[in-house]
Structures are given as C-alpha cells and as structure tokens.
Motif scaffolding. Structure first.
Motif, PDB file in Angstrom:
ATOM      1  N   VAL A   9       1.271   9.129   5.481  1.00 20.83           N
ATOM      2  CA  VAL A   9       1.323   8.818   6.926  1.00 20.83           C
ATOM      3  C   VAL A   9      -0.220   8.293   7.239  1.00 20.83           C
ATOM      4  CG1 VAL A   9       1.449   9.670   9.240  1.00 20.83           C
ATOM      5  CG2 VAL A   9       2.614  10.656   7.337  1.00 20.83           C
ATOM      6  N   ILE A  10      -1.202   8.556   6.693  1.00 16.96           N
ATOM      7  CA  ILE A  10      -2.723   8.019   7.192  1.00 16.96           C
ATOM      8  C   ILE A  10      -2.659   6.629   6.507  1.00 16.96           C
ATOM      9  CG2 ILE A  10      -4.967   8.203   6.445  1.00 16.96           C
ATOM     10  CD1 ILE A  10      -4.441  11.355   6.326  1.00 16.96           C
ATOM     11  N   GLU A  11      -1.931   6.385   5.278  1.00 22.21           N
ATOM     12  CA  GLU A  11      -2.080   5.186   4.655  1.00 22.21           C
ATOM     13  C   GLU A  11      -1.262   4.173   5.653  1.00 22.21           C
ATOM     14  OE1 GLU A  11      -3.378   2.564   1.966  1.00 22.21           O
ATOM     15  OE2 GLU A  11      -3.966   4.498   2.271  1.00 22.21           O
ATOM     16  N   ARG A  45       0.608  -1.144   0.149  1.00 20.74           N
ATOM     17  CA  ARG A  45      -0.194  -0.010  -0.041  1.00 20.74           C
ATOM     18  C   ARG A  45       0.740   1.101   0.012  1.00 20.74           C
ATOM     19  NH1 ARG A  45      -4.912  -1.165   4.270  1.00 20.74           N
ATOM     20  NH2 ARG A  45      -5.300   0.982   3.808  1.00 20.74           N
ATOM     21  N   LEU A  46       2.096   1.022   0.150  1.00 23.57           N
ATOM     22  CA  LEU A  46       2.910   2.397   0.490  1.00 23.57           C
ATOM     23  C   LEU A  46       3.873   2.485  -0.637  1.00 23.57           C
ATOM     24  CD1 LEU A  46       4.140   2.541   4.364  1.00 23.57           C
ATOM     25  CD2 LEU A  46       2.136   4.076   3.085  1.00 23.57           C
ATOM     26  N   GLU A  47       3.945   3.347  -1.292  1.00 23.83           N
ATOM     27  CA  GLU A  47       4.852   3.768  -2.623  1.00 23.83           C
ATOM     28  C   GLU A  47       5.790   5.041  -2.466  1.00 23.83           C
ATOM     29  OE1 GLU A  47       2.628   3.839  -6.207  1.00 23.83           O
ATOM     30  OE2 GLU A  47       1.896   1.668  -5.971  1.00 23.83           O
ATOM     31  N   LEU A  48       6.808   4.820  -1.525  1.00 24.69           N
ATOM     32  CA  LEU A  48       7.713   5.882  -1.330  1.00 24.69           C
ATOM     33  C   LEU A  48       9.054   5.928  -2.088  1.00 24.69           C
ATOM     34  CD1 LEU A  48       6.682   6.020   2.626  1.00 24.69           C
ATOM     35  CD2 LEU A  48       5.667   7.460   0.727  1.00 24.69           C
ATOM     36  N   LEU A  49       9.220   4.638  -2.361  1.00 24.94           N
ATOM     37  CA  LEU A  49      10.863   4.431  -2.796  1.00 24.94           C
ATOM     38  C   LEU A  49      10.567   3.910  -4.523  1.00 24.94           C
ATOM     39  CD1 LEU A  49      12.060   2.352   0.088  1.00 24.94           C
ATOM     40  CD2 LEU A  49      12.712   4.759  -0.380  1.00 24.94           C
ATOM     41  N   ARG A  50      11.290   4.674  -5.464  1.00 26.48           N
ATOM     42  CA  ARG A  50      11.131   4.400  -6.545  1.00 26.48           C
ATOM     43  C   ARG A  50      11.933   3.140  -7.156  1.00 26.48           C
ATOM     44  NH1 ARG A  50      12.272   9.912 -10.211  1.00 26.48           N
ATOM     45  NH2 ARG A  50      10.367  11.136  -9.406  1.00 26.48           N
ATOM     46  N   MET A 103      -0.831   4.490   8.938  1.00 24.93           N
ATOM     47  CA  MET A 103      -1.568   4.016  10.005  1.00 24.93           C
ATOM     48  C   MET A 103      -2.710   2.945   9.490  1.00 24.93           C
ATOM     49  SD  MET A 103      -2.174   7.503  12.196  1.00 24.93           S
ATOM     50  CE  MET A 103      -2.850   8.643  10.972  1.00 24.93           C
ATOM     51  N   GLU A 104      -3.183   3.106   8.511  1.00 25.15           N
ATOM     52  CA  GLU A 104      -4.250   2.130   8.110  1.00 25.15           C
ATOM     53  C   GLU A 104      -3.727   0.630   7.619  1.00 25.15           C
ATOM     54  OE1 GLU A 104      -7.272   2.672   8.466  1.00 25.15           O
ATOM     55  OE2 GLU A 104      -7.481   4.891   8.398  1.00 25.15           O
ATOM     56  N   CYS A 105      -2.507   0.714   7.150  1.00 29.23           N
ATOM     57  CA  CYS A 105      -1.845  -0.679   7.126  1.00 29.23           C
ATOM     58  C   CYS A 105      -1.681  -1.201   8.449  1.00 29.23           C
ATOM     59  CB  CYS A 105      -0.184  -0.480   6.554  1.00 29.23           C
ATOM     60  SG  CYS A 105      -0.289   0.425   4.813  1.00 29.23           S
ATOM     61  N   ILE A 106      -1.233  -0.603   9.412  1.00 32.68           N
ATOM     62  CA  ILE A 106      -1.378  -1.176  10.830  1.00 32.68           C
ATOM     63  C   ILE A 106      -2.536  -1.809  11.478  1.00 32.68           C
ATOM     64  CG2 ILE A 106      -0.716  -0.875  13.154  1.00 32.68           C
ATOM     65  CD1 ILE A 106       1.414   1.260  11.894  1.00 32.68           C
ATOM     66  N   ASN A 107      -3.637  -0.651  11.273  1.00 31.89           N
ATOM     67  CA  ASN A 107      -4.979  -0.980  11.442  1.00 31.89           C
ATOM     68  C   ASN A 107      -5.558  -2.216  10.720  1.00 31.89           C
ATOM     69  OD1 ASN A 107      -5.032   0.913  13.368  1.00 31.89           O
ATOM     70  ND2 ASN A 107      -5.855   2.579  11.811  1.00 31.89           N
ATOM     71  N   TYR A 154      16.339  -1.715   0.462  1.00 33.39           N
ATOM     72  CA  TYR A 154      15.235  -1.649   1.542  1.00 33.39           C
ATOM     73  C   TYR A 154      13.947  -1.482   0.604  1.00 33.39           C
ATOM     74  CZ  TYR A 154      19.382  -0.900   4.061  1.00 33.39           C
ATOM     75  OH  TYR A 154      20.989  -0.985   4.456  1.00 33.39           O
ATOM     76  N   HIS A 155      13.061  -2.111   1.365  1.00 34.10           N
ATOM     77  CA  HIS A 155      11.517  -1.867   0.894  1.00 34.10           C
ATOM     78  C   HIS A 155      11.014  -0.795   2.095  1.00 34.10           C
ATOM     79  CE1 HIS A 155      10.726  -4.743  -2.454  1.00 34.10           C
ATOM     80  NE2 HIS A 155      12.056  -5.284  -2.030  1.00 34.10           N
ATOM     81  N   GLU A 156       9.866  -0.271   1.665  1.00 31.44           N
ATOM     82  CA  GLU A 156       9.089   0.659   2.797  1.00 31.44           C
ATOM     83  C   GLU A 156       8.739  -0.138   4.012  1.00 31.44           C
ATOM     84  OE1 GLU A 156       8.088   2.177  -1.351  1.00 31.44           O
ATOM     85  OE2 GLU A 156       8.130   0.107  -0.375  1.00 31.44           O
ATOM     86  N   SER A 157       8.686  -1.388   4.199  1.00 29.88           N
ATOM     87  CA  SER A 157       8.490  -2.208   5.445  1.00 29.88           C
ATOM     88  C   SER A 157       9.736  -2.019   6.199  1.00 29.88           C
ATOM     89  CB  SER A 157       7.824  -3.509   5.086  1.00 29.88           C
ATOM     90  OG  SER A 157       8.663  -4.291   4.200  1.00 29.88           O
ATOM     91  N   ASP A 158      10.960  -2.329   5.362  1.00 26.01           N
ATOM     92  CA  ASP A 158      11.980  -2.410   6.326  1.00 26.01           C
ATOM     93  C   ASP A 158      12.437  -1.100   6.941  1.00 26.01           C
ATOM     94  OD1 ASP A 158      12.822  -4.937   5.019  1.00 26.01           O
ATOM     95  OD2 ASP A 158      13.503  -4.076   3.132  1.00 26.01           O
ATOM     96  N   HIS A 159      12.118  -0.016   6.394  1.00 26.49           N
ATOM     97  CA  HIS A 159      12.241   1.096   7.002  1.00 26.49           C
ATOM     98  C   HIS A 159      11.546   1.267   8.354  1.00 26.49           C
ATOM     99  CE1 HIS A 159      15.449   3.223   4.588  1.00 26.49           C
ATOM    100  NE2 HIS A 159      14.576   2.899   3.397  1.00 26.49           N
TER     101      HIS A 159
END
Length: 506
Positions: free
Chosen positions: A144-146, A75-80, A148-152, A85-90
């Motif tokens: 950031v909202i996304e 769900r997170l697309e922050l790194l091209r 939080m929704e991943c954790i939820n 590392y992936h988003e979850s790694d960070h």
C-alpha cells in the motif's frame, strides 16, 4: 475533425442554447406546463456506440502521459500472472469507476457491460467487482505504501507545469485524522473509537494548495489522531520541499508533537494549535500587559463578486433559542497577542500566538456570566502578523472539506472489504479518483478555473467534466469520442484535452 472545427461546432451549439433561452424569456403565460407527456419512443440502436462518460477519455490520456500506469506496473508485484489484467488495470478500474459516478465496487458490474466505455479506455474487458475485491486482499502494508509512492512519483510533473501557479511561494501541508465507521462485525483490525463508534481511524495528509491527498493511512478505530503522524509528515516534507520555495505544516493540537519541532523547523515552517491545559501557559497569557493585546478582526465569510449587498434574513435559530430560554454562548470579541515560548522538549524558542475570546453565556435575553477562553498557536513563522498567523491556522479547516469529499463525495472511506490493510488499499485507490480530479484541474487554461476546479465538490466535477454524452467511434489505430451534447463546461473539457495533448511531461 480538427480543433478548429470542434471549436466552431461548440460555438454554434452555444448560440442555439442562448437563442432558446432568449426566446423562452420573451414568452408570456402558458396554458399548459412546459413539460409535455406525448411524442416519446424508445429504441436500441443497431450500430451507434455511445456512452455518458465522455470526460473519461481526457483522464485516461492524462494518466497515460504522466506514466502513472507504467510506474505502478513497474513497482507493484501483486499478481504472479497477468490473465489478463495488470496491477495498474485493477487500480485504475476502481478510480475510474468512482470518477464515472460509481459509489461502490458493485457498480463495476454496470461498466463491465458497457462496451462503449470499455472501447473508450481501449480495454477488451475490465475487472469484475469480485476480482476488484480480491485484488485489494493481495496487498501487504508495504505494498500500500508503494502504491502511494507510485502516485507521488508523477505529481512533480504537474507541479513543474501549470500546477506551479497553485503552489505559490508557500505550500501548506495539512494533517488530520478522521473516523471511518462501519456496521460490519467481522472486519479485522477495526476497533472502537473514543466516541464509541466502531471502525477505522485514517490519517489524512493533504496539500492545501492543490487539494491533493498525499498520504492516506488506515489505522484501528481506537488509535489517537497523532499516532504515527510524525513519520508521514516527514514523508510529505520530503515529497513537496524540492518543488516549492517554502513548506508550512499545519495541524490541530493533537499534532503539536514537540519532540519533533526542532527537526521540522530545519526543513520547513509549521503552525500548530497548542493545548491550553497547562496552567502555566494560561497564566502567562493572563499576565500580559494590556497594550500587548490588539483586537482581532475577522474577514467576512462571503463577499459577493459584484460587490452587491443583500439584506440579512432573520436568524430563526437564534430567535427560537431566545424565546425558549435555552442557554446559549455568544462571542463578543476577540483579542490577539504573542510572545516567545520554548516547549520543554525543545532546544529552540518559537513564536506563540494567543487568542483571547470574550464569550457571554446567555439564557434568553439575560446574560448569566461572561467568560474568557484562550486559544494558542505555536509557529516558526515570524513574517506574518499575529492576526495573519491565526487566519492561516484557521484556514487548515479547509482540509475538513477534503475529508468530507473523501467520505461522501468519492466514498473512499466506505471500508467495503475484509480487513485493515485491504480497506487501506481500497482507500488509496479510491482517493486516486480525487487526486485525478486535481490533476485534471491543473490542466485548465485559466488560473481562475484551476483554482475553482481544485476546490470544486467531487460530484459536481463529475457532472461537469466526466458525464458528457458522446459517441465512441473505433478506427484501426484511433478511438474518437464525438461529443453529442453541449453544456457550458464542454469548452473547458476541450481546453483541458488540448493542453494534455500539447504538454510533454518529462
């Protein structure tokens, strides 16, 4: 090594420690202190790989089985490009750092050079402090909202399991604001609070039953407590309501947003403090008949589990106040009453519970004046008595403990990076460490242990469940964490591990 062998080894270590205590208890006076100064030598092992974070393996396995990392990467697309590392790694890198006793981003530098720690996480390398800080600056508000929704998204998997006992018949969603001060001068989005403190003013929405932080929203320091709160309460209700028979929202007077009462009452219950400033409200309480009031009894602050009572120690502070003639306020007694009330912006009538406090203003032993103060609570709930409504409303103060832990236990509100959004992202990632504590507590075998560890201070939890010395043994297809020290909580760690391994989170 099988579970049976592990239990046997744990039992033997427990017997050795117990025998040592018994032997020490039989000894007489010693000529020398028990701490000796000789016979010590340091050396670096050639092949043995060990670390002091044995509990992190259980956390890693729980995160994996919940699918939290997959959810964040999807769900997170922050790194091209993922180099490597992936988003979850960070995100998990920051949360694990705090779970292992770190207090700031710089502590990642030590973990980055701990080969055993990285082996336990199955990582060739972890992000550096600089890379972690840079990652926070990639977030937009929607990202950031996304997050939080991943954790939820994974919470219901726990609530449908052993967490169901903690939720009970009524889930309490608490909401409050707090100040996150900073001495920095160049942090964008900061402002001066009503107390004259510079920084940010985060909004915290938490689930009282499990201690989880559902939403953490960063705002400028001059924001009022209830700013934007209605939308986040709506999100919390949508998240929790499908999994419990009943939800009750609680907040202080700042969150008595009467324009939302009718809408919220159709989805859930609420108990809010209500401002006593309108003269008509106090006048109505004063006009109540004498028989409408009943004496409000308070439960003792602490009851010994054994039922034993101790003699009270001297009230040193009270004695000094009396001796020096300071003006002091003393609560004599409290009465409670109730009546129906319809706020001006509401179409429905609600239950208003009012507490009348009799307070003496004293100087030394002399009573100067007695005053009456009124405190109001508005609620949709009709089932509990008036005194019980007051107790439930006051129980919201436990959220102050959660906020205190976020500030000084987890250090989630340290605001170490550049601007409002990047600090918001850091707050959410750091608060994940606190939520992982609750997740692990919900894996406990005994219900009493689940409640105790949910309420436990973060630093104590880290000491008991994470800082466990172990060897890290890498094989072709498996990594083994061999516990090399024993403490009373080691058995609980193994119990949690077995539960995680046996549970299928659908």
């Amino acid at each position: 090594m099988s579970h049976g062998q592990s239990r046997g080894n744990s039992a033997r270590r427990k017997r050795k420690v117990k025998a040592r205590h018994c032997k020490a208890g039989r000894r007489r006076a010693r000529a020398k202190p028990v701490f000796s100064a000789g016979g010590l030598h340091y050396e670096i092992g050639a092949r043995t790989s060990a670390m002091s974070y044995g509990g992190i393996g259980a956390v890693r396995r729980l995160v994996s089985k919940l699918g939290l990392a997959r959810e964040m990467d999807r769900r997170l697309e922050l790194l091209r490009r993922h180099l490597p590392y992936h988003e979850s790694d960070h995100v998990l890198n920051i949360a694990y750092n705090l779970l292992c006793g770190g207090t700031r981003l710089e502590d990642l530098g030590g973990l980055r050079h701990d080969a055993a720690y990285m082996d336990a996480l199955g990582a060739e390398l972890i992000p550096s402090p600089t890379a972690a800080g840079d990652f926070t600056r990639r977030f937009s508000e929607s990202d950031v909202i996304e997050l939080m929704e991943c954790i939820n998204a994974v919470r219901p998997k726990l609530w449908r399991g052993r967490g169901r006992d903690l939720l009970g018949p009524v889930a309490y969603v608490d909401v409050d604001g707090t100040l996150a001060p900073t001495l920095g001068k160049k942090k964008a989005g900061m402002d001066q609070s009503y107390k004259g403190v510079w920084g940010y003013h985060p909004l915290v929405v938490s689930l009282a039953n499990t201690g989880e932080v559902l939403y953490l929203v960063n705002r400028p320091g001059n924001a009022v407590s209830h700013r934007g709160a209605a939308a986040w309460i709506d999100k919390a209700l949508a998240l929790v309501s499908p999994h419990v028979p009943r939800v009750c929202v609680r907040g202080d007077t700042d969150f008595s947003l009467t324009v939302n009462f009718d809408r919220w009452s159709e989805q859930a219950d609420f108990i809010f403090g209500y401002d006593a400033q309108p003269p008509a409200l106090v006048a109505r309480a004063e006009a109540l008949e004498a028989d409408a009031w009943t004496r409000l009894g308070r439960e003792p602050r602490h009851v010994s589990p054994t039922g034993a009572t101790r003699s009270k120690r001297e009230d040193v502070k009270g004695r000094i106040v009396r001796e020096r003639g300071y003006v002091n306020k003393r609560l004599n007694f409290e009465d409670v009453a109730e009546y129906d009330y319809r706020p001006a912006k509401c179409r429905k009538t609600y239950r208003m519970v009012v507490v009348r406090k009799n307070i003496s203003r004293m100087k030394g032993e002399l009573t100067l004046v007695e005053e009456i103060r009124y405190f109001f609570y508005i609620t949709t709930r009709r089932d509990p008595g008036a005194a019980e409504v007051v107790r439930l409303a006051n129980a919201r103060s436990d959220q102050e403990n959660v906020i205190e832990q976020l500030k000084n236990g987890v250090n989630a509100l340290r605001v170490p990076v550049y601007d409002l959004v990047s600090n918001w992202a850091y707050m959410v990632m750091a608060a994940l460490a606190w939520n992982l504590k609750s997740f692990l507590a919900m894996m406990m075998h005994l219900k009493a242990d689940r409640r105790r560890y949910v309420a436990m201070e973060f630093r104590r939890f880290v000491r008991e469940m994470i800082l466990v010395p172990c060897q890290v043994i890498r094989r072709a297809r498996q990594t083994t964490l061999r516990i090399i020290g024993w403490q009373p909580t080691t058995d609980r760690l193994f119990s949690v591990w077995r539960t995680i391994e046996r549970t299928g989170f659908g």
